[in-house]
Motif scaffolding. Structure first.
Motif, short mmCIF file in Angstrom:
data_model
loop_
_atom_site.label_atom_id
_atom_site.label_comp_id
_atom_site.label_asym_id
_atom_site.label_seq_id
_atom_site.Cartn_x
_atom_site.Cartn_y
_atom_site.Cartn_z
N THR A 83 42.97 39.51 45.04
CA THR A 83 42.36 40.28 46.12
C THR A 83 41.26 41.17 45.56
OG1 THR A 83 44.56 40.29 47.14
CG2 THR A 83 42.89 41.71 48.13
N THR B 289 38.65 42.47 47.15
CA THR B 289 37.95 43.11 48.27
C THR B 289 37.27 44.42 47.90
OG1 THR B 289 38.21 43.83 50.57
CG2 THR B 289 40.04 44.30 49.05
N CYS C 134 38.94 35.29 45.89
CA CYS C 134 38.02 36.00 46.80
C CYS C 134 38.77 36.72 47.91
CB CYS C 134 37.06 35.00 47.44
SG CYS C 134 36.33 33.82 46.33
N ALA D 223 40.10 38.75 50.71
CA ALA D 223 39.62 39.80 51.62
C ALA D 223 38.16 40.19 51.37
CB ALA D 223 40.52 41.03 51.57
N LEU D 224 37.39 39.31 50.76
CA LEU D 224 35.95 39.57 50.68
C LEU D 224 35.27 39.38 52.03
CD1 LEU D 224 34.77 38.02 47.28
CD2 LEU D 224 35.15 40.42 47.87
N ASP D 225 36.01 38.94 53.03
CA ASP D 225 35.44 38.82 54.38
C ASP D 225 35.32 40.16 55.08
OD1 ASP D 225 38.35 38.66 54.26
OD2 ASP D 225 38.30 38.39 56.44
N THR E 15 39.65 33.43 53.35
CA THR E 15 39.94 34.41 52.31
C THR E 15 40.91 35.50 52.73
OG1 THR E 15 38.04 35.78 52.95
CG2 THR E 15 37.64 34.05 51.32
N SER E 16 41.35 35.49 54.00
CA SER E 16 42.31 36.52 54.45
C SER E 16 42.96 36.05 55.73
CB SER E 16 41.60 37.86 54.68
OG SER E 16 41.00 37.91 55.97
#
Length: 401
Positions: free
Chosen positions: A238, A240, A272, A274-276, A339-340
């Motif tokens: 994670t 993020t 990646c 929670a890179l959204d 990604t989440s």
């Protein structure tokens, strides 16, 4: 119980309160020493005088005492106390009392002590942002309600609770358990919880799994533990906090995120996660330049903003540059299915085009080598199939390490 309780404060202004808590600790049959970190009037009733502490400044006591500039004196005493406490070999716990000056002096010395050593700071600043004082260390902050300026029916109770809390921590120390399993540090957010829970369940028979909340302080804690040599590998699913750092979110771990990977070469398997999203507090706190963006109300106090393709390319370049500097094994997994939790088919943040830009940017900027691998995984980050791939790479990297 082992060691001595160190009671620290400015005896030129808080002698009565400091001696009160020291007396309660002695009544609990603990060895106690008192330490004066005052910078003005000399105080005779501490076991270690301000002069004795000031002698630990690299330039001696004259660089600390009677400077005339309170700010300079506090800064110098802070450095002196760090040296003084580093030289102690009998520290079993620390109890500090202070306002802004005393807290600024004492907290860094507490941060210099090992994690797990009882550390309790009674501070008039404890009702505000204590991050600058606590850092990523296990310091207990207690708010005294009144100022620390005289003993009264209220302050006696609160200071007494502080003394008895430290006594309880020192007298009932949790025994350290021997564990031959290598320790792994995991990063997790609410929206990647299914992935991490599955992954730790698969790995826990062979590895000690320590999970850190990727909310800023959590990422800094993960890296501090890794930098201290207390982890044998990082499973940084994670990431993020990079988005928050670059885009002004509230869950940033700062510009040094991932630096420990390059500095130590620790085995790293990540993704990646929670890179959204970028994290903000309530809607009215969101910077005006983000008006009109896609938001999701996580709760009344936390608002999430969907990252764009352009932003994700910038994030990928930043993370790649950090990871490229590592001399150790690196495995970066790209979850093509999302990604989440919010970045899944039918969910609010699902944006395959933005994710495609993210993955393409990683392929441009991440330097692949014999030890650095970039792996596209055709599954969502929380799916068992992705977890299986992650497990495979964690075990392979750790076997080689």
């Amino acid at each position: 119980m082992a060691g001595t309780a160190y009671v620290i404060g400015t005896f030129d202004t808080k002698a009565a309160e400091l001696n009160y808590v020291a007396g309660l600790l002695r009544a609990a049959n603990l060895p106690v020493v008192t330490v004066d970190v005052g910078t003005h009037m000399p105080a005779a009733d501490a076991d270690y005088s301000a002069e004795a502490v000031a002698d630990y400044h690299p330039q001696g006591r004259t660089a600390v005492l009677n400077l005339g500039d309170r700010g300079a004196a506090v800064t110098a005493m802070t450095q002196a106390l760090l040296g003084f406490m580093a030289a102690r070999r009998d520290v079993g716990g620390m109890l500090g009392l202070g306002g802004s000056g005393g807290t600024s002096i004492i907290a860094p010395a507490m941060r210099g002590q090992p994690i797990g050593l009882p550390k309790l700071m009674v501070s008039t600043l404890a009702a505000g942002d204590v991050g600058p004082f606590v850092g990523v260390h296990d310091i207990t902050m207690m708010y005294p309600v009144t100022d620390i300026s005289g003993l009264n029916r209220l302050s006696r109770v609160i200071l007494g609770n502080a003394a008895h809390a430290l006594a309880g921590m020192m007298r009932h120390a949790v025994p350290v358990q021997a564990d031959s399993r290598p320790a792994l540090g995991f990063s997790m957010f609410g929206v990647t919880t299914p992935c991490i829970q599955q992954l730790t369940a698969r790995l826990s028979n062979d590895f000690e799994c320590q999970v850190f909340h990727a909310n800023g302080p959590g990422g800094r804690s993960l890296e501090a533990i890794a930098g201290a040599g207390l982890l044998q590998g990082m499973v940084d699913i994670t990431t993020t906090e990079a988005a928050d750092h670059l885009l002004g979110g509230v869950c940033t771990a700062g510009p040094e995120r991932f630096d420990v990977v390059a500095r130590t070469g620790i085995p790293w398997v990540g993704s990646c996660g929670a890179l959204d999203m970028v994290n903000f507090w309530a809607p009215e706190t969101i910077p005006s330049q983000y008006s009109g963006r896609l938001f999701h109300a996580h709760n009344a106090n936390v608002t999430l903003m969907r990252t764009t393709a352009e932003e994700l390319q910038r994030i990928a370049a930043w993370i790649s540059a950090k990871l490229n500097a590592s001399s150790g094994p690196v495995r970066l997994l790209l979850p093509e299915g999302g990604t989440s939790m919010l970045d899944a088919p039918g969910q609010k943040f699902h944006d395959p085009a933005a994710n495609a830009a993210l993955f393409a940017a990683f392929e441009r900027h991440f330097l692949v080598s014999d030890s650095h691998k970039l792996i596209r995984v055709p599954h969502h980050i929380n799916e068992p199939a992705f977890v299986g791939v992650a497990e495979q790479h964690v075990r392979a990297v750790m076997a080689r390490a």
